[in-house]
Design an enzyme around this catalytic site. Structure first.
Site, PDB file in Angstrom:
ATOM      1  CB  VAL A   1      -0.799  -0.119   0.748  1.00 16.56           C
ATOM      2  CG1 VAL A   1      -1.325   1.274   1.686  1.00 16.56           C
ATOM      3  CG2 VAL A   1      -1.984  -0.954   1.604  1.00 16.56           C
ATOM      4  CG  HIS A   2       2.954   3.634  -2.775  1.00 12.26           C
ATOM      5  ND1 HIS A   2       2.966   2.204  -4.005  1.00 12.26           N
ATOM      6  CD2 HIS A   2       3.044   4.318  -3.970  1.00 12.26           C
ATOM      7  CE1 HIS A   2       2.425   2.815  -4.804  1.00 12.26           C
ATOM      8  NE2 HIS A   2       2.729   3.994  -4.817  1.00 12.26           N
TER       9      HIS A   2
END
Ligand code: UD1
Ligand code: UDP
Length: 352
Positions: A205-206
């Site tokens: 996740v970013h």
């Protein structure tokens, strides 16, 4: 005729893409590899130069992190200075980061021709900083090298049809290189992390939409907590900061690890039962490696992976993520997507 090409990289996926293209480019031409310094931790930058045997950057502008304006402005200034000193025949940019935008802007004002690799991708969501970057870069570019026919159609819909070519995706070239390098050896990282093939989920996740919005992030982390399979989660530094602010205690089956090098990442992806991600690159790698993917977003640029039935959009809704992890089963057919793994050579041919 030998040409002088200035390549701009700055973020993790760009080092990976450059691994394929630089190798081809340097067979016949002079490349000046400029690292903007957008990513700088060893696990976000140096590890890729070492692991993928990329020539070290000729210049590092060391811009570091900052607001979009501060970061892009510093890059713009640095790249302009280099372009004036070097006067390359082409400026090459990849993808959709602030480094891409700065490179394209600087070159366009100095009339240095721009080649954009991974041109034509669209999410049609202008709230994404990447969408702004790719739209501007495409409109400024002189040669637009696309991974798919969809990308060509997206450009045509914006009135761009000259010097647009489909070359495939250079990330497939890199993946094939890495697979050949790894050979048949069992992936050592699985032992190191105590994981069994097909018995864990891989998560990343970013995106700003998931890390800057604490409600979305908490919903995603709650989904991870509600699952009963081990989850290995190499954490991007941006997510690391957001998770520590999210007030969510992760259960022991959610293993947060530092970001890993490319070869380890490919091993982790290829052996996972399923991938959960908001990454662009990882959606494609999961597809190429035959691993089902749940995309933690409301739209994707890589629509072909969804149409093929191997990727599905789940957004950030906790229940939807959990239910889809249990139910998602791709159909058997697996058409070749994004070319044949020889995109980098095509890029160089077209530049010539
Ligand atoms: C950037 C790109 C995104 C791409 C991603 C790949 C933009 C607008 N976004 O997002 O398109 O998908 O790279 O990973 O260009 N940080 C560190 N160490 C580092 C790098 C970053 O700690 O080496 C932290 C800093 O707190 C920084 C934050 O991560 O503020 C975000 O970094 P930044 O490069 O601005 O954006 P990414 O989220 O990495
Ligand atoms: N990746 C990696 N190590 C990690 C996480 C990702 O090598 O810990 C690789 C991943 O396999 C893919 C690329 O980084 O090749 C994707 O980069 P990222 O998700 O940062 O950016 P995006 O593709 O979304 O722009």
């Amino acid at each position: 005729m030998q040409m002088k090409i200035m390549t701009i990289v700055g973020a993790r996926p760009q080092f990976i893409k450059a691994a394929a293209v630089s190798r081809e480019l340097r067979k016949r031409h002079q490349e000046i590899l400029v690292h903007t310094g957008q990513h700088y931790d060893y696990e976000m930058s140096g590890i890729f130069f070492d692991g993928l045997e990329i020539s070290p950057p000729d210049v590092n502008l060391n811009v570091g992190s900052g607001s979009h304006g501060t970061q892009t402005g510093a890059m713009l200034q640095g790249i302009e200075h280099l372009l004036l000193a070097e006067r390359p025949d082409w400026l090459l940019v990849y993808g959709d980061t602030n480094s891409t935008l700065a490179g394209a802007l600087a070159a366009s004002k100095l009339s240095v021709p721009i080649v954009h690799i991974e041109a034509g991708l669209r999410s049609f969501n202008r709230c994404m900083p990447e969408e702004i970057n790719r739209v501007v870069a495409d409109h400024l570019s002189n040669l637009l090298l696309c991974p798919s026919d969809t990308a060509v159609s997206n450009l045509a819909a914006e009135g761009i049809s000259r010097n647009v070519r489909v070359v495939g995706d250079v990330m497939l070239d890199v993946l094939n290189w890495a697979r050949a390098r790894a050979g048949a050896k069992p992936p050592e990282i699985l032992n190191r992390l105590g994981l069994k093939r097909n018995a864990y989920l891989l998560a990343t996740v970013h995106r700003s939409e998931n890390t800057d919005d604490l409600a979305r992030l908490s919903h995603i982390l709650n989904a991870f907590n509600s699952l009963d399979e081990p989850i290995v989660f190499p954490v991007h530094p941006r997510a690391r900061k957001a998770i520590s602010g999210a007030d969510c205690r992760l259960k022991p089956h959610v293993h947060l690890i530092d970001p890993v090098g490319y070869l380890d990442m490919i091993s982790l992806t290829g052996s996972a039962r399923l991938v959960l991600t908001d990454s662009g690159g990882l959606q494609k790698e999961a597809y190429w490696l035959g691993v089902p993917c749940l995309t933690l977003r409301d739209e994707t640029e890589w629509v072909e992976t969804v149409e093929a039935g191997w990727n599905t959009l789940v957004g950030s809704d906790t229940e939807r993520i959990v239910a889809t992890v249990h139910s998602f089963a791709p159909i058997n057919s697996h058409p070749a997507l994004y070319g044949d793994g020889r995109a980098a050579a095509r890029c160089v041919d077209l530049l010539e």
